[in-house]
Write an enzyme that holds these catalytic residues in place. Structure first.
Site, PDB file in Angstrom:
ATOM      1  N   ARG A 117       0.754  -0.964   0.027  1.00 31.99           N
ATOM      2  CA  ARG A 117       0.347  -0.253  -0.318  1.00 31.99           C
ATOM      3  C   ARG A 117       0.727   0.994  -0.210  1.00 31.99           C
ATOM      4  O   ARG A 117       0.439   2.330   0.481  1.00 31.99           O
ATOM      5  CB  ARG A 117      -0.925  -0.041   0.797  1.00 31.99           C
ATOM      6  N   LYS A 139       1.318  11.756 -10.934  1.00 36.61           N
ATOM      7  CA  LYS A 139       0.480  10.586 -10.762  1.00 36.61           C
ATOM      8  C   LYS A 139       1.631   9.426 -11.546  1.00 36.61           C
ATOM      9  O   LYS A 139       2.121   9.909 -11.798  1.00 36.61           O
ATOM     10  CB  LYS A 139       0.659  11.383 -12.729  1.00 36.61           C
ATOM     11  N   GLU A 181       5.898  19.984 -23.723  1.00 36.85           N
ATOM     12  CA  GLU A 181       5.813  20.740 -22.980  1.00 36.85           C
ATOM     13  C   GLU A 181       5.998  21.821 -22.083  1.00 36.85           C
ATOM     14  O   GLU A 181       5.358  22.446 -21.376  1.00 36.85           O
ATOM     15  CB  GLU A 181       5.833  19.024 -21.780  1.00 36.85           C
ATOM     16  N   LYS A 223       4.096  23.225 -12.579  1.00 36.54           N
ATOM     17  CA  LYS A 223       3.737  22.544 -12.232  1.00 36.54           C
ATOM     18  C   LYS A 223       3.245  22.233 -11.208  1.00 36.54           C
ATOM     19  O   LYS A 223       2.174  21.635 -10.585  1.00 36.54           O
ATOM     20  CB  LYS A 223       4.552  20.759 -13.386  1.00 36.54           C
ATOM     21  N   GLU A 233      -6.952  16.116  -9.593  1.00 38.38           N
ATOM     22  CA  GLU A 233      -7.917  17.173 -11.296  1.00 38.38           C
ATOM     23  C   GLU A 233      -9.416  17.821 -11.151  1.00 38.38           C
ATOM     24  O   GLU A 233      -9.333  16.663 -12.278  1.00 38.38           O
ATOM     25  CB  GLU A 233      -7.128  15.948 -12.285  1.00 38.38           C
ATOM     26  N   ARG A 237      -6.214  21.898 -12.630  1.00 40.08           N
ATOM     27  CA  ARG A 237      -5.359  20.989 -13.368  1.00 40.08           C
ATOM     28  C   ARG A 237      -5.325  20.405 -14.343  1.00 40.08           C
ATOM     29  O   ARG A 237      -4.810  20.632 -15.187  1.00 40.08           O
ATOM     30  CB  ARG A 237      -4.903  19.561 -12.343  1.00 40.08           C
ATOM     31  N   ASN A 241      -3.732  20.039 -20.117  1.00 38.15           N
ATOM     32  CA  ASN A 241      -4.407  20.253 -21.316  1.00 38.15           C
ATOM     33  C   ASN A 241      -3.894  20.179 -22.467  1.00 38.15           C
ATOM     34  O   ASN A 241      -4.874  19.787 -23.195  1.00 38.15           O
ATOM     35  CB  ASN A 241      -5.671  18.922 -21.382  1.00 38.15           C
ATOM     36  N   HIS A 244      -3.991  19.016 -25.660  1.00 40.19           N
ATOM     37  CA  HIS A 244      -3.899  16.843 -25.481  1.00 40.19           C
ATOM     38  C   HIS A 244      -4.418  16.389 -26.196  1.00 40.19           C
ATOM     39  O   HIS A 244      -4.319  16.067 -26.478  1.00 40.19           O
ATOM     40  CB  HIS A 244      -3.878  17.315 -23.855  1.00 40.19           C
ATOM     41  N   HIS A 248      -3.279  13.722 -28.375  1.00 43.09           N
ATOM     42  CA  HIS A 248      -3.559  12.743 -28.699  1.00 43.09           C
ATOM     43  C   HIS A 248      -4.270  11.975 -30.130  1.00 43.09           C
ATOM     44  O   HIS A 248      -4.702  10.751 -29.884  1.00 43.09           O
ATOM     45  CB  HIS A 248      -5.081  12.260 -27.077  1.00 43.09           C
ATOM     46  N   HIS A 260       5.151  12.164 -28.242  1.00 45.98           N
ATOM     47  CA  HIS A 260       4.164  12.949 -27.054  1.00 45.98           C
ATOM     48  C   HIS A 260       4.061  14.647 -27.308  1.00 45.98           C
ATOM     49  O   HIS A 260       3.153  15.436 -27.507  1.00 45.98           O
ATOM     50  CB  HIS A 260       3.728  12.620 -25.898  1.00 45.98           C
TER      51      HIS A 260
HETATM   52  N1  NAD Z   1       2.918  11.046 -14.775  1.00 44.95           N
HETATM   53  C1  NAD Z   1       2.416  12.203 -15.434  1.00 44.95           C
HETATM   54  O1  NAD Z   1       2.689  13.342 -14.819  1.00 44.95           O
HETATM   55  C2  NAD Z   1       3.146  12.095 -16.891  1.00 44.95           C
HETATM   56  C3  NAD Z   1       3.613  13.483 -17.359  1.00 44.95           C
HETATM   57  C4  NAD Z   1       3.288  13.247 -18.808  1.00 44.95           C
HETATM   58  C5  NAD Z   1       3.608  11.774 -18.997  1.00 44.95           C
HETATM   59  N2  NAD Z   1       3.795  10.679 -18.649  1.00 44.95           N
HETATM   60  C6  NAD Z   1       3.923   9.140 -19.422  1.00 44.95           C
HETATM   61  O2  NAD Z   1       5.477   9.768 -19.672  1.00 44.95           O
HETATM   62  C7  NAD Z   1       5.897   8.876 -21.250  1.00 44.95           C
HETATM   63  C8  NAD Z   1       6.561   9.482 -21.740  1.00 44.95           C
HETATM   64  O3  NAD Z   1       7.592   9.961 -21.467  1.00 44.95           O
HETATM   65  P1  NAD Z   1       8.767  10.399 -22.161  1.00 44.95           P
HETATM   66  O4  NAD Z   1       9.507  10.610 -23.232  1.00 44.95           O
HETATM   67  O5  NAD Z   1       9.757  10.504 -21.406  1.00 44.95           O
HETATM   68  O6  NAD Z   1       8.971   8.558 -22.611  1.00 44.95           O
HETATM   69  P2  NAD Z   1       9.992   6.990 -22.493  1.00 44.95           P
HETATM   70  O7  NAD Z   1      10.666   7.148 -20.725  1.00 44.95           O
HETATM   71  O8  NAD Z   1       9.160   5.920 -23.193  1.00 44.95           O
HETATM   72  O9  NAD Z   1      11.416   8.063 -23.225  1.00 44.95           O
HETATM   73  C9  NAD Z   1      11.425   7.865 -24.389  1.00 44.95           C
HETATM   74  C10 NAD Z   1      13.123   7.479 -25.090  1.00 44.95           C
HETATM   75  O10 NAD Z   1      13.887   8.430 -24.554  1.00 44.95           O
HETATM   76  C11 NAD Z   1      15.148   7.053 -24.282  1.00 44.95           C
HETATM   77  N3  NAD Z   1      15.828   7.838 -23.021  1.00 44.95           N
HETATM   78  C12 NAD Z   1      15.122   8.210 -22.622  1.00 44.95           C
HETATM   79  N4  NAD Z   1      16.367   9.632 -21.095  1.00 44.95           N
HETATM   80  C13 NAD Z   1      17.791   9.005 -22.407  1.00 44.95           C
HETATM   81  C14 NAD Z   1      18.371   9.254 -21.922  1.00 44.95           C
HETATM   82  N5  NAD Z   1      19.069  10.000 -21.163  1.00 44.95           N
HETATM   83  N6  NAD Z   1      19.830   9.004 -22.976  1.00 44.95           N
HETATM   84  C15 NAD Z   1      19.051   8.503 -24.552  1.00 44.95           C
HETATM   85  N7  NAD Z   1      17.927   7.768 -24.623  1.00 44.95           N
HETATM   86  C16 NAD Z   1      16.901   7.880 -23.430  1.00 44.95           C
HETATM   87  C17 NAD Z   1      14.609   6.531 -23.721  1.00 44.95           C
HETATM   88  O11 NAD Z   1      14.842   4.540 -23.618  1.00 44.95           O
HETATM   89  C18 NAD Z   1      12.627   5.959 -24.972  1.00 44.95           C
HETATM   90  O12 NAD Z   1      12.805   5.039 -26.182  1.00 44.95           O
HETATM   91  C19 NAD Z   1       4.450   8.002 -21.665  1.00 44.95           C
HETATM   92  O13 NAD Z   1       4.355   7.081 -20.543  1.00 44.95           O
HETATM   93  C20 NAD Z   1       2.848   9.088 -20.476  1.00 44.95           C
HETATM   94  O14 NAD Z   1       2.076   9.389 -20.914  1.00 44.95           O
HETATM   95  C21 NAD Z   1       3.338  11.285 -17.197  1.00 44.95           C
END
Ligand code: NAD
Length: 364
Positions: A117, A139, A181, A223, A233, A237, A241, A244, A248, A260
């Site tokens: 938990r 999140k 972003e 943020k 949210e 919050r 979006n 977004h 999406h 993204h």
């Molecule tokens: N929790 C939240 O508030 C929140 C907010 C925005 C996005 N997200 C989530 O985050 C994800 C997208 O994040 P992301 O773009 O970081 O994705 P990701 O973690 O898949 O990274 C993107 C790419 O970069 C590569 N990578 C990561 N760090 C690296 C580094 N230092 N050097 C070289 N390559 C590297 C990864 O292997 C991957 O191919 C989605 O799943 C999305 O839903 C969450």
């Protein structure tokens, strides 16, 4: 730099931002009792091999490496992580250290929130997107049954260690994704900051840029302020979006290959057009917003975009109707009044249809 704190209802989430974060990370991990689990993925483990090895040596966590990419954010891997935590005999107070981009942060965060938990989560974000956005706010999620982020929780990291040096190995498309972003945050909060980012453009997309730290810090502060005001949210919050809902739809129809944050940049352009149509932005303001965004997209090499312009309208509309925020033919969209100011507006889905009608011309 001062440490930032996200005051979550579940406790404080302390954020360190700077360069050369390994010392801070080791101390944060050692502050929490063993056994500890380091969760990462193949590309990050390769790009940051030396740093991870040093942590392994000094902190002696167990390490679990998952495949890289969004496809790994699934229920099978969630169970793999939980099984590893069980096998290690992790106590409630021992940490999961999630070292990677948003994928690892979301998946690791969910596992930490479920384990007994709630186990402490240490986040080490390694993409610009994760550093400016995903690492705060609490999140967590995995994709499930074909739905993105369908299963998740709110579980803020106990500690975030964001090391700008880790970004040095990021491929260009990931820089662009984070930049989307970053610009969104500026467009929601401060016109002068937005202009600075737009003028910086391509220049800013490198790890050793002297202004990078300031921009990441601003985005994090923004943020944190929004998430603190509305952690679950329920209201404001939702402004985060901006762009977004359109983004999406583009991602759903275009599939892999459109990152993204890049989709968010295109989505902001669509939102500016929608704001004009809905009467949220005056024509002169809308002209200015579209002009600025198109200029920026062109300078970044993201326009013209014939492939995106040719996406089938019907599929885009259908994807929008399936959005979490769609109800009875109505859509809740975040629409910019001008850069620095936006509001949430409920509109008829036909308005989105009109935007997609003009999409091809907007992307020229
Ligand atoms: N929790 C939240 O508030 C929140 C907010 C925005 C996005 N997200 C989530 O985050 C994800 C997208 O994040 P992301 O773009 O970081 O994705 P990701 O973690 O898949 O990274 C993107 C790419 O970069 C590569 N990578 C990561 N760090 C690296 C580094 N230092 N050097 C070289 N390559 C590297 C990864 O292997 C991957 O191919 C989605 O799943 C999305 O839903 C969450």
């Amino acid at each position: 730099l001062p440490e930032l704190v996200f005051h979550s209802q579940l406790g404080p989430s302390r954020v360190w931002l700077g360069r050369g974060g390994l010392e801070t990370l080791c101390r944060a991990a050692l502050d929490l009792p063993a056994p500890r689990l380091l969760l990462s993925e193949t590309r990050v483990a390769r790009a940051l091999q030396r740093q991870q090895e040093e942590l392994l040596e000094r902190v002696e966590p167990q390490r679990l490496i998952l495949p890289a990419g969004e496809g790994a954010k699934n229920s099978a891997n969630l169970l793999t992580v939980l099984a590893e935590m069980a096998a290690l005999g992790m106590e409630r107070g021992s940490p999961l250290i999630a070292w990677g981009g948003g994928m690892i942060g979301d998946l690791g965060g969910l596992a930490a929130s479920l384990w007994k938990r709630g186990a402490p989560l240490v986040l080490v974000p390694t993409t610009l997107l994760a550093q400016v956005d995903a690492c705060v706010g609490g999140k967590t999620a995995i994709n499930f049954a074909g739905l993105r982020n369908a299963v998740g929780s709110f579980w803020p990291a106990r500690r975030v260690v964001a090391d700008l040096d880790a970004l040095a190995s990021l491929p260009r498309e990931e820089w662009l994704s984070g930049f989307g972003e970053l610009l969104k945050a500026a467009w929601l909060s401060d016109e002068a900051w937005a202009r600075e980012l737009e003028a910086g453009g391509e220049e800013l997309l490198r790890a050793d840029h002297p202004a990078l730290e300031r921009h990441v810090e601003r985005a994090l502060r923004f943020k944190i302020a929004v998430a603190e005001a509305d952690e679950r949210e329920a209201g404001p919050r939702a402004l985060l979006n901006l762009g977004h809902t359109f983004a999406h739809a583009l991602e759903a129809v275009r599939g892999e290959g459109l990152r993204h944050g890049q989709a968010v940049l295109y989505g902001m352009l669509a939102a500016a057009r929608a704001a004009r149509m809905a009467g949220v932005a005056a024509p002169a303001e809308a002209d200015e917003m579209e002009g600025r965004l198109r200029g920026l997209l062109r300078r970044l090499g993201l326009l013209p975009a014939p492939e995106l312009a040719a996406l089938p309208r019907a599929a885009l509309l259908k994807a929008m109707a399936q959005d979490k925020k769609a109800r009875d033919g109505r859509l809740r969209l975040v629409l910019p009044e001008r850069p620095g100011r936006a509001r949430v507006e409920e509109v008829d889905a036909t308005l989105a249809a009109c935007v997609w009608e003009e999409w091809g011309r907007l992307l020229r």
